[in-house]
Design a protein around this motif. Structure first.
Motif, PDB file in Angstrom:
ATOM      1  N   PHE A  75      15.570  15.312  42.551  1.00  0.00           N
ATOM      2  CA  PHE A  75      15.742  14.097  43.234  1.00  0.00           C
ATOM      3  C   PHE A  75      17.189  14.168  44.095  1.00  0.00           C
ATOM      4  O   PHE A  75      17.269  13.194  44.885  1.00  0.00           O
ATOM      5  N   GLY A  76      17.912  14.970  43.895  1.00  0.00           N
ATOM      6  CA  GLY A  76      19.260  15.188  44.518  1.00  0.00           C
ATOM      7  C   GLY A  76      20.475  14.709  43.797  1.00  0.00           C
ATOM      8  O   GLY A  76      21.355  14.118  44.332  1.00  0.00           O
ATOM      9  N   LYS A  86      16.025  31.146  22.879  1.00  0.00           N
ATOM     10  CA  LYS A  86      16.665  30.087  22.938  1.00  0.00           C
ATOM     11  C   LYS A  86      16.121  29.242  21.579  1.00  0.00           C
ATOM     12  O   LYS A  86      14.928  29.610  21.313  1.00  0.00           O
ATOM     13  N   ARG A 140      21.057  19.603  33.220  1.00  0.00           N
ATOM     14  CA  ARG A 140      21.209  18.710  34.296  1.00  0.00           C
ATOM     15  C   ARG A 140      20.504  17.612  34.667  1.00  0.00           C
ATOM     16  O   ARG A 140      20.902  16.497  34.812  1.00  0.00           O
ATOM     17  N   ILE A 141      19.039  17.778  34.487  1.00  0.00           N
ATOM     18  CA  ILE A 141      18.318  16.825  34.952  1.00  0.00           C
ATOM     19  C   ILE A 141      18.293  15.581  33.621  1.00  0.00           C
ATOM     20  O   ILE A 141      18.306  14.393  34.050  1.00  0.00           O
ATOM     21  N   SER A 190       7.084  14.030  37.041  1.00  0.00           N
ATOM     22  CA  SER A 190       8.062  14.704  37.732  1.00  0.00           C
ATOM     23  C   SER A 190       8.144  16.048  37.424  1.00  0.00           C
ATOM     24  O   SER A 190       8.692  16.286  36.163  1.00  0.00           O
TER      25      SER A 190
END
Ligand code: NAP
Length: 244
Positions: free
Chosen positions: A48-49, A193, A76-77, A28
């Motif tokens: 995915f929402g 980073k 976040r994921i 994904s």
């Protein structure tokens, strides 16, 4: 089926290894970059929402185990997976490459985020190679007393710092290439980073060679309680154990 949350070299390496052994697997991607490097095997693209939708998706697609091999700064994921997997009764492994560490001759300053990097920047240099990626560049928009060479894969959205040049490129980078870039543009500071890995480390070797300061943004904290490995081979063994 195994779901790999990807977007990294490690995720592609894991997908290639699983694909080669015929393990049912799907990678994904977020869909952030226009022309992503696609992993071997099946791929789906797009968010995915949120965690609840991800949990529902995992159940619907009969996912047995998830490997979160996303970038160390993709917070976040990872948070979403850490919530969704237990909710869906699916095993979760985090595959995360080690961060970079300082070597003799390095002049690194660690900061906790892009805002801190921007605040510190004018004290360390006037011509910065900015390699923190396309997202979050607004943090540097107020830095008017430095010039930036902004390197990213796809064009960033404004606001950007007033004095800059864009360099659209993607790794892997070489030491010679990075030294050439530093010399050609009179770079006196590198901003990065702590992504880790071999593909983009050459800028740090080049900064050391030229004696330049580097601002390094620390990794965000990880969701607690998620089993984590650093090597693709260990993730492969974990997947085999889940499948077996
Ligand atoms: P993020 O802030 O963690 O993710 C933002 C949203 O994008 C997530 O909430 C999720 O949407 C969706 N998403 C992220 N990764 C996904 C994946 N692999 N498959 C499906 N949906 C995904 O992540 P980001 O920093 O924007 O990075 C996006 C992707 O680029 C990541 O997959 C990461 O591996 C890759 N990447 C990031 C960086 C970086 O510096 N951040 C560098 C190189 C590569 P929903 O909530 O709708 O599910």
């Amino acid at each position: 089926m195994i779901l790999i949350l990807g977007g990294t070299a490690e995720a592609r390496a894991l997908a290639a290894a699983l694909d080669a052994t015929g393990t049912p697997m799907l990678s994904s991607l977020a869909g952030r970059v226009a022309r992503p490097r696609l992993p071997a095997g099946e791929v789906r693209i797009g968010g995915f929402g949120g965690p609840d939708a991800l949990a529902a998706w995992l159940r619907e697609h009969g996912v047995r185990a998830v490997v979160d091999a996303t970038h160390p700064f993709a917070e976040r994921i990872s948070a979403s997976a850490a919530r969704a997997c237990p909710a869906a009764g699916v095993a979760l492994l985090r595959l995360e490459r080690p961060g970079w560490s300082e070597r003799p001759g390095d002049r690194w300053t660690w900061v906790d985020g892009l805002d801190q990097a921007a605040a510190l920047l004018p004290r360390l240099g006037r011509r910065a190679l900015l390699t923190t990626g396309r997202q979050g560049l607004a943090a540097f928009a107020g830095v008017a007393d430095a010039w930036f060479l902004i390197r990213c894969v796809d064009p960033p959205a404004p606001p950007l710092p007033p004095h800059h040049e864009l360099l659209l490129d993607r790794g892997p980078y070489t030491l010679d290439g990075e030294l050439g870039l530093i010399d050609a543009h009179g770079i006196d500071l590198v901003v990065t980073k702590d992504s880790g890995g071999a593909l983009t480390v050459a800028k740090l070797d080049a900064a050391r060679e030229r004696g330049l300061p580097v601002i390094v943004v620390r990794r965000p904290s990880r969701p607690a309680g998620v089993e984590t490995v650093a090597e693709v081979a260990d993730a492969l063994a974990w997947v085999r154990a889940q499948a077996g």
